[in-house]
Design an enzyme around this catalytic site. Structure first.
Site, PDB file in Angstrom:
ATOM      1  N   ASP A 495      -1.165  -2.768   5.437  1.00  0.00           N
ATOM      2  CA  ASP A 495      -0.085  -3.701   5.477  1.00  0.00           C
ATOM      3  C   ASP A 495      -0.604  -4.866   6.758  1.00  0.00           C
ATOM      4  O   ASP A 495      -1.501  -4.288   7.606  1.00  0.00           O
ATOM      5  CB  ASP A 495       1.219  -3.251   5.858  1.00  0.00           C
ATOM      6  CG  ASP A 495       2.454  -4.212   5.394  1.00  0.00           C
ATOM      7  OD1 ASP A 495       2.288  -5.320   5.228  1.00  0.00           O
ATOM      8  OD2 ASP A 495       3.400  -3.538   5.372  1.00  0.00           O
ATOM      9  N   ASP A 565       7.212  -9.150  -1.263  1.00  0.00           N
ATOM     10  CA  ASP A 565       8.309  -8.353  -0.912  1.00  0.00           C
ATOM     11  C   ASP A 565       9.618  -8.640  -1.763  1.00  0.00           C
ATOM     12  O   ASP A 565      10.373  -7.920  -1.797  1.00  0.00           O
ATOM     13  CB  ASP A 565       8.785  -8.433   0.445  1.00  0.00           C
ATOM     14  CG  ASP A 565       8.034  -7.561   1.204  1.00  0.00           C
ATOM     15  OD1 ASP A 565       7.251  -6.596   1.074  1.00  0.00           O
ATOM     16  OD2 ASP A 565       7.834  -7.637   2.660  1.00  0.00           O
TER      17      ASP A 565
HETATM   18  C1  DGJ Z   1       5.855  -5.046   4.404  1.00  0.00           C
HETATM   19  C2  DGJ Z   1       5.646  -4.681   3.085  1.00  0.00           C
HETATM   20  O1  DGJ Z   1       5.469  -5.792   2.221  1.00  0.00           O
HETATM   21  C3  DGJ Z   1       6.622  -3.689   2.385  1.00  0.00           C
HETATM   22  O2  DGJ Z   1       6.253  -3.332   1.138  1.00  0.00           O
HETATM   23  C4  DGJ Z   1       6.744  -2.529   3.233  1.00  0.00           C
HETATM   24  O3  DGJ Z   1       5.470  -1.722   3.160  1.00  0.00           O
HETATM   25  C5  DGJ Z   1       7.001  -3.052   4.556  1.00  0.00           C
HETATM   26  N1  DGJ Z   1       6.194  -3.766   5.191  1.00  0.00           N
HETATM   27  C6  DGJ Z   1       7.090  -1.586   5.525  1.00  0.00           C
HETATM   28  O4  DGJ Z   1       7.133  -2.039   6.972  1.00  0.00           O
END
Ligand code: DGJ
Length: 750
Positions: A495, A565
């Protein structure tokens, strides 16, 4: 694939053949001119395409060209240089830092960024040379050929090598530039160093640009806009390719559709600050260029040093945007993604993020895994919150040590329990970040990017690590490797949740301050290289607050990327169909999440959530322990279907039939539709989704890509259709749908 003839001036014309496309370059009194790029043409000498309009007094002429009609201001250049009469945006701008002598003969003018790129010689190579810096297309020696144009700036010691790799089976040309400072004692500075530029002599007067814009939760929405006189730029100055613009644009004509007309794609294999500019001049000549953003960029070249630009991949389609996308899909799946997982069937996963957020422990994860195992799900991914003391997003990034208050049985034991259920285990990291509240920050505050004397902006309560530093990368390699070696971990989600501000490094000397953004990206690639080499069996999934760094360079390391997301199925239609302009289905991670959706509150049926998520690397992102038996039955059906359709979706050809942005025929509500056809045309999978219905809507959809003479059988109803009927008359889908209803039809050739 590369043919050379001589022009009227006795200089070479290069006719490059890439798949069913041609790309023609000529040398004209040393200038490198772009003559043609598009569907294959049979003539080599097409210098007649040069525009020879009369010039007024404000248009300068080069000192050494006898032809009165020639001016740099209107010439179509291959790699336009700043300062000698081409007043459009330039691809390269460089200056030597001090007055100096080259071989005792030429005096450099000291600091003026006037730049020239003049042909000296060329080489034609089998295959594609490896220029170790940024990710690039890979291909065997018999699958491509490379033209290297060796160029010089006669007034300085700078040399330019322009690389053109033409692919045998794809209408694609990969371009990079290597800039060398051949001086023995004088430094140079690059102020602009694009990867590629194309000047179109023969575009429809109304050129249009297709590009992918967005923001968090709304990535890669396709926008198509007429180009007016002047420049339009899509770019990033955020330190990452970003949610806001993708490093891609396509030049099309006003008449280009999904199936017909010119579409020239420009995709940059790069994850940092970039710029793609389209410029229309007073004579309608259209320039399309791509490279590292010149904003804040200044690269210091010591005597003897060289700079290699990222690679730009140009796809030339004469059959519309649909073909352009299909070429990118196959090219990136087969010649950009690498490693064991590049084209291998991916496990169906369940990720605990939207199920638990930070509130989980080992028992909760095992409970989810138990239900997952009963439903045909193949991997459990433990997301953010397993390390340091991280119960919200305000601490612990950098402390990559298991929190045994949460994972009480220990990581090794947890993975064993999950494996015993028949599931693989995956884990989340955000390697490039550091929380101010962390053991790492206490020990190494100097490891965060900062500009001395300026307050550090905070974003999601975190700072960014200085990836230009080797000690930082070593720390990350060691701690991440430690976790990965401690248990049977088969997947990593990487991430990246904020962008770069006050970007400066304590270790970079003052004259290299303008290198920080690019060096950051090179540092990231170095760490990714080391980790993927050390753990080749691990499937890496990229992520950046969703799809904030979904770019071709990341696909080189992580063949799949978390698309957004925003997991709302209706929102995903725009996001996924936009993403499909460049990126293959196998690279788009798409999950079924809870309803009402956590981001939008919208209620969508389980069936439609599954039908939409099946457009990519499929998975779930909800608390399986809270589902009804009926929903679990649906998951069993969806996971079985996904295996059945895997090949068609991930290795077949995509046809976008109706985009959510299309003004469908006025008799209907808003809808979207797409289909995949297997390479041998023996199977197809058609999907139709009603976004917003209307009163008595009428829906006909014409299919594409089928064998017109074959008979296809609808696997649900048993009805038979000829391919030509489905493509020319279409399907009648008229019915009283509710918002969010969807239809999937699997067709198999009889
Ligand atoms: C952002 C990501 O896009 C999510 O899927 C998740 O992993 C969160 N971060 C976790 O902090």
């Amino acid at each position: 694939m590369i043919k050379t003839i001589l022009s009227a001036t006795g200089e070479p014309i290069f006719h490059l053949t890439a798949g069913d496309a041609s790309y023609v370059i000529s040398v004209f009194h040393g200038f490198l001119l772009h003559l043609y790029a598009g569907p294959a043409i049979s003539d080599d000498d097409v210098e007649y395409l040069l525009v020879r309009v009369g010039h007024d007094s404000v248009v300068p002429r080069p000192a050494h060209t006898p032809e009165g009609w020639f001016s740099c201001d209107i010439a179509p250049f291959e790699y336009p240089a700043y300062g000698s009469g081409d007043f459009r945006p330039s691809a390269v701008m460089a200056k030597m830092l001090t007055n100096d002598q080259i071989d005792g003969t030429v005096e450099i003018t000291g600091g003026a960024p006037t730049t020239a790129v003049m042909y000296e010689s060329h080489e034609i190579l089998a295959g594609k040379p490896i220029l170790d810096t940024c990710p690039a297309i890979h291909a065997a020696d018999d699958e491509c050929a490379t033209l290297v144009l060796h160029c010089t700036d006669p007034a300085t010691a700078l040399k330019y090598d322009l690389y053109y790799t033409v692919m045998r089976d794809y209408p694609a040309v990969c371009r990079r530039t290597v800039i060398k400072n051949t001086s023995k004692n004088t430094s140079a500075t690059l102020l602009r160093a694009y990867s590629a530029s194309l000047d179109f002599t023969t575009v429809d007067p109304q050129a249009e640009l297709v590009h992918l814009w967005g923001t968090w939760g709304r990535e890669r929405h396709m926008e198509r806009t007429p180009l007016l006189h002047g420049s339009m730029s899509v770019n990033s100055r955020r330190g990452a390719s970003s949610h806001y613009h993708n490093p891609f644009a396509a030049l099309v004509t006003s008449k280009t559709t999904e199936e017909s007309g010119m579409a020239v794609g420009m995709s940059l294999i790069y994850s940092g600050n970039f710029d793609i500019t389209a410029d229309v001049d007073a004579f309608g000549l259209t320039r399309l260029m791509a490279g590292i953003s010149p904003d804040g960029f200044e690269w210091h070249l010591d005597p003897g040093a060289q700079f290699v630009t990222p690679e730009a991949v140009i796809v030339l389609s004469g059959e519309g945007l649909g073909k352009m996308s299909r070429v990118y899909h196959k090219l990136y799946r087969k010649h950009l993604c690498r490693g064991e997982w590049a084209d291998r069937e991916r496990p169906i996963l369940v990720n605990n993020w939207e199920a638990t957020y930070f509130n989980f422990d080992d028992e909760k994860l095992v409970a989810i895994a138990e239900d997952a195992a009963k439903c045909g799900i193949e991997m459990l991914v433990m997301d953010d919150g397993w390390f340091g003391i991280r119960n919200d997003d305000r601490s612990s990034l950098g402390d990559w040590f298991v929190n045994e208050d949460k994972i009480r049985c220990g990581l090794g034991k947890l993975v064993e329990k999950v494996n015993a259920l028949g599931l693989k285990f995956g884990i989340w990291f955000e390697p490039e970040m550091i929380s101010p509240v962390s053991k790492l920050y206490e020990a190494h505050p100097e490891w965060a990017l900062k500009t001395t004397g300026r307050p550090m902006s905070i974003s999601r309560s975190q700072y960014v690590l200085d990836m230009t530093r080797e000690d930082v990368r070593d720390y990350l390699f060691d701690t991440i490797s430690g976790v990965l070696s401690s248990a049977n971990i088969e997947y990593v989600k990487w991430d990246f949740n904020r962008n770069l501000t006050e970007a400066g490094s304590a270790l970079l000397p003052a004259e290299r301050g303008g290198e920080i953004f690019h060096r950051y990206v090179l540092g990231l690639y170095d760490l990714l290289d080391r980790l993927t080499t050390a753990f080749p069996h691990i499937l890496l999934e990229g992520c950046s607050s969703g799809g904030g760094r979904f770019d071709p360079a990341m696909l080189y390391y992580s063949p799949q990327f978390w698309t957004s997301d925003d997991t709302d199925a209706m929102e995903r239609l725009d996001i996924q169909l936009g993403t499909s302009f460049v990126y293959p289905a196998s690279s788009m991670s798409c999950h079924v999440s809870a309803s009402p959706n956590h981001q939008t509150g919208r209620v969508t049926s389980f069936v439609t959530r599954g039908n939409v998520a099946m457009a990519g690397a499929f998975g779930y992102e909800l608390d399986l322990t809270k589902l009804t038996d009926d929903e679990k039955d649906l998951i069993r059906k969806q996971t079985a279907d996904y295996h059945r359709y895997y090949d068609i979706i991930n290795r077949g050809d995509l046809y976008r039939l109706i985009l959510p942005t299309d003004n469908y025929n006025g008799k209907t509500g808003k809808c979207a539709s797409w289909m995949y056809v297997s390479e041998d045309k023996s199977e197809a999978l058609f999907t139709f989704v009603v976004i917003r219905t209307s009163v008595h809507p009428v829906y006909f959809v014409k299919l594409r890509g089928l064998d017109p003479n074959a008979i296809y059988v609808d696997q649900t109803t048993g009805k038979e259709y000829h391919g030509d009927t489905l493509m020319n008359a279409g399907l009648n889908l008229t019915k009283n749908y509710r918002d969010g209803d969807s239809v999937v039809i699997h067709l198999i050739k009889k």
